[in-house]
Design a protein around this motif. Structure first.
Motif, PDB file in Angstrom:
ATOM      1  N   LEU A  45       0.956  -0.969   0.081  1.00 33.40           N
ATOM      2  CA  LEU A  45       0.012   0.105   0.210  1.00 33.40           C
ATOM      3  C   LEU A  45       0.878   1.281   0.019  1.00 33.40           C
ATOM      4  CD1 LEU A  45      -2.812  -1.151   2.459  1.00 33.40           C
ATOM      5  CD2 LEU A  45      -2.943  -0.959  -0.059  1.00 33.40           C
ATOM      6  N   LEU A  46       2.038   1.225   1.103  1.00 27.54           N
ATOM      7  CA  LEU A  46       2.753   2.249   0.841  1.00 27.54           C
ATOM      8  C   LEU A  46       3.520   2.776  -0.529  1.00 27.54           C
ATOM      9  CD1 LEU A  46       4.334   2.201   4.388  1.00 27.54           C
ATOM     10  CD2 LEU A  46       2.561   3.678   3.685  1.00 27.54           C
ATOM     11  N   GLU A  47       3.957   1.535  -1.241  1.00 24.02           N
ATOM     12  CA  GLU A  47       4.560   1.703  -2.625  1.00 24.02           C
ATOM     13  C   GLU A  47       3.610   2.047  -3.506  1.00 24.02           C
ATOM     14  OE1 GLU A  47       7.922   0.745  -3.671  1.00 24.02           O
ATOM     15  OE2 GLU A  47       8.022   1.278  -1.783  1.00 24.02           O
ATOM     16  N   TRP A  48       2.190   1.799  -3.494  1.00 23.79           N
ATOM     17  CA  TRP A  48       1.103   2.321  -4.284  1.00 23.79           C
ATOM     18  C   TRP A  48       0.893   3.895  -3.890  1.00 23.79           C
ATOM     19  CZ3 TRP A  48      -4.634   0.060  -3.085  1.00 23.79           C
ATOM     20  CH2 TRP A  48      -5.446   0.600  -3.849  1.00 23.79           C
ATOM     21  N   ILE A  49       0.952   4.248  -2.717  1.00 23.05           N
ATOM     22  CA  ILE A  49       0.717   5.569  -2.471  1.00 23.05           C
ATOM     23  C   ILE A  49       1.862   6.311  -3.343  1.00 23.05           C
ATOM     24  CG2 ILE A  49       0.653   7.469  -0.826  1.00 23.05           C
ATOM     25  CD1 ILE A  49      -1.029   5.300   1.025  1.00 23.05           C
ATOM     26  N   ALA A  50       2.961   5.732  -2.909  1.00 23.76           N
ATOM     27  CA  ALA A  50       4.211   6.388  -3.358  1.00 23.76           C
ATOM     28  C   ALA A  50       4.518   6.600  -5.025  1.00 23.76           C
ATOM     29  CB  ALA A  50       5.547   5.924  -2.814  1.00 23.76           C
ATOM     30  N   GLY A  51       3.343   5.911  -5.658  1.00 25.77           N
ATOM     31  CA  GLY A  51       3.590   5.676  -7.040  1.00 25.77           C
ATOM     32  C   GLY A  51       4.581   4.759  -7.461  1.00 25.77           C
ATOM     33  N   ILE A  67      -4.889   7.269   0.234  1.00 29.98           N
ATOM     34  CA  ILE A  67      -4.065   8.682   0.445  1.00 29.98           C
ATOM     35  C   ILE A  67      -3.147   7.964   1.527  1.00 29.98           C
ATOM     36  CG2 ILE A  67      -5.600  10.321  -0.647  1.00 29.98           C
ATOM     37  CD1 ILE A  67      -6.698  10.872   2.153  1.00 29.98           C
ATOM     38  N   GLU A  68      -3.691   7.381   2.430  1.00 29.24           N
ATOM     39  CA  GLU A  68      -3.124   6.930   3.662  1.00 29.24           C
ATOM     40  C   GLU A  68      -3.162   5.510   4.088  1.00 29.24           C
ATOM     41  OE1 GLU A  68      -4.135   7.502   8.451  1.00 29.24           O
ATOM     42  OE2 GLU A  68      -4.578   9.301   6.929  1.00 29.24           O
ATOM     43  N   GLY A  72      -3.575  -1.729  10.029  1.00 30.06           N
ATOM     44  CA  GLY A  72      -4.971  -1.758  10.312  1.00 30.06           C
ATOM     45  C   GLY A  72      -5.788  -0.592   9.971  1.00 30.06           C
ATOM     46  N   ARG A  73      -5.270   0.190   8.828  1.00 27.83           N
ATOM     47  CA  ARG A  73      -6.181   1.395   8.536  1.00 27.83           C
ATOM     48  C   ARG A  73      -5.990   1.743   7.176  1.00 27.83           C
ATOM     49  NH1 ARG A  73      -8.581   6.133  10.350  1.00 27.83           N
ATOM     50  NH2 ARG A  73      -7.651   7.991   9.594  1.00 27.83           N
ATOM     51  N   ALA A  74      -6.847   2.084   6.408  1.00 28.00           N
ATOM     52  CA  ALA A  74      -6.471   2.406   5.028  1.00 28.00           C
ATOM     53  C   ALA A  74      -7.668   3.817   4.917  1.00 28.00           C
ATOM     54  CB  ALA A  74      -6.931   1.494   3.816  1.00 28.00           C
ATOM     55  N   VAL A  75      -7.077   4.776   4.173  1.00 28.01           N
ATOM     56  CA  VAL A  75      -8.083   5.909   3.769  1.00 28.01           C
ATOM     57  C   VAL A  75      -8.138   6.354   2.370  1.00 28.01           C
ATOM     58  CG1 VAL A  75      -8.497   8.287   4.385  1.00 28.01           C
ATOM     59  CG2 VAL A  75      -7.520   6.958   6.121  1.00 28.01           C
ATOM     60  N   PHE A  76      -9.209   6.610   1.965  1.00 29.26           N
ATOM     61  CA  PHE A  76      -9.466   6.786   0.427  1.00 29.26           C
ATOM     62  C   PHE A  76     -10.210   8.168   0.380  1.00 29.26           C
ATOM     63  CE2 PHE A  76      -8.707   2.367  -0.076  1.00 29.26           C
ATOM     64  CZ  PHE A  76      -8.406   2.299  -1.568  1.00 29.26           C
ATOM     65  N   GLU A  77      -9.880   8.880  -0.596  1.00 29.88           N
ATOM     66  CA  GLU A  77     -10.641   9.853  -1.010  1.00 29.88           C
ATOM     67  C   GLU A  77     -11.262   9.837  -2.398  1.00 29.88           C
ATOM     68  OE1 GLU A  77      -9.172  13.814  -0.151  1.00 29.88           O
ATOM     69  OE2 GLU A  77      -9.465  13.580   1.995  1.00 29.88           O
ATOM     70  N   GLY A  78     -12.385  10.410  -2.581  1.00 29.20           N
ATOM     71  CA  GLY A  78     -13.317  10.339  -3.921  1.00 29.20           C
ATOM     72  C   GLY A  78     -13.838  11.487  -4.316  1.00 29.20           C
ATOM     73  N   LEU A 109      -5.575  -5.833   4.384  1.00 26.41           N
ATOM     74  CA  LEU A 109      -4.344  -5.914   3.622  1.00 26.41           C
ATOM     75  C   LEU A 109      -3.016  -5.240   4.302  1.00 26.41           C
ATOM     76  CD1 LEU A 109      -2.588  -7.057   1.276  1.00 26.41           C
ATOM     77  CD2 LEU A 109      -2.872  -4.912  -0.257  1.00 26.41           C
ATOM     78  N   SER A 110      -3.245  -4.140   5.021  1.00 26.22           N
ATOM     79  CA  SER A 110      -2.430  -3.522   5.535  1.00 26.22           C
ATOM     80  C   SER A 110      -1.777  -4.011   6.783  1.00 26.22           C
ATOM     81  CB  SER A 110      -2.701  -2.030   6.131  1.00 26.22           C
ATOM     82  OG  SER A 110      -3.650  -2.304   7.183  1.00 26.22           O
ATOM     83  N   ARG A 111      -2.544  -5.360   7.264  1.00 25.76           N
ATOM     84  CA  ARG A 111      -1.894  -6.236   8.450  1.00 25.76           C
ATOM     85  C   ARG A 111      -1.416  -7.426   8.061  1.00 25.76           C
ATOM     86  NH1 ARG A 111      -5.157  -5.767  13.235  1.00 25.76           N
ATOM     87  NH2 ARG A 111      -3.587  -7.301  13.876  1.00 25.76           N
ATOM     88  N   LEU A 112      -1.490  -7.598   6.742  1.00 20.92           N
ATOM     89  CA  LEU A 112      -0.983  -9.060   6.345  1.00 20.92           C
ATOM     90  C   LEU A 112       0.381  -8.985   6.010  1.00 20.92           C
ATOM     91  CD1 LEU A 112      -3.936 -10.098   3.931  1.00 20.92           C
ATOM     92  CD2 LEU A 112      -3.731 -10.542   6.131  1.00 20.92           C
TER      93      LEU A 112
END
Length: 183
Positions: A45-51, A67-68, A72-78, A109-112
């Motif tokens: 997820l962090l690699e995805w956010i970083a592009g 975006i974050e 245990g946490r994921a944040v999207f904006e739309g 996924l962030s916890r796996l």
């Protein structure tokens, strides 16, 4: 009814004198998920956010983005828009369900650990108020409630970024997937 009785498909979709609107989006297909087997879910997820990993194509299709991410946490904006309208000229509930499902899955996924994946097995969505094409952007925050060896649960909320109003909330159950054997 024949086509002659109702007109051509193009006439049915676009009333006379009204030009159709268009929307174009692009995406970069990502490599097979097996190429990321050495990364933890949070690292993906962090690699995805970083592009450095392409975001899934659903993000450009629906105009929402991760975006974050932290354990245990994921944040999207739309951004809602009229390309997402249902027959009532409000944003289709499927947009909110897809946004919620995406955030919930990414929170899991962030916890796996490296090599494991997930899939949604149950999604329970509660829509509380309509979104409109001109609504301000929305934010979807998801948190893991339970992570076990074979199953995870999480909850999420969609709120307006400007007004803080709650538009929808959801819970999910995800199956935790073990690595697939090499073919």
């Amino acid at each position: 009814m024949t086509t002659d009785e109702i007109g051509s498909a193009e006439q049915c979709r676009h009333p006379a004198g009204q030009a159709p609107r268009t929307r174009t989006h692009g995406w970069t297909p990502g490599p097979p998920i097996a190429e990321y087997a050495h990364l933890t879910g949070e690292e993906i997820l962090l690699e995805w956010i970083a592009g450095r990993i392409p975001e899934p194509s659903i993000c450009s299709t629906m105009d929402f983005h991760l975006i974050e991410a932290k354990p245990g946490r994921a944040v999207f904006e739309g951004r809602p828009g009229d390309h997402l309208h249902n027959p009532m000229n409000t944003v289709h509930g499927g947009y909110l369900a897809t946004l919620l499902d995406s955030a919930l899955g990414c929170a899991v996924l962030s916890r796996l650990p490296a090599g494991l994946g997930y899939t949604t097995t149950q999604l329970n969505v509660h829509m509380l108020r309509p979104l409109f094409a001109d609504s301000a952007p929305v934010r979807c925050e998801a948190e893991v409630l339970h992570l076990g060896r074979t199953m995870a649960t999480a909850e999420a909320r969609v709120v307006g970024t400007e007004n803080g109003k709650l538009y929808a909330h959801a819970t999910t159950t995800c199956a935790v997937l073990t690595p697939r054997p090499a073919a």
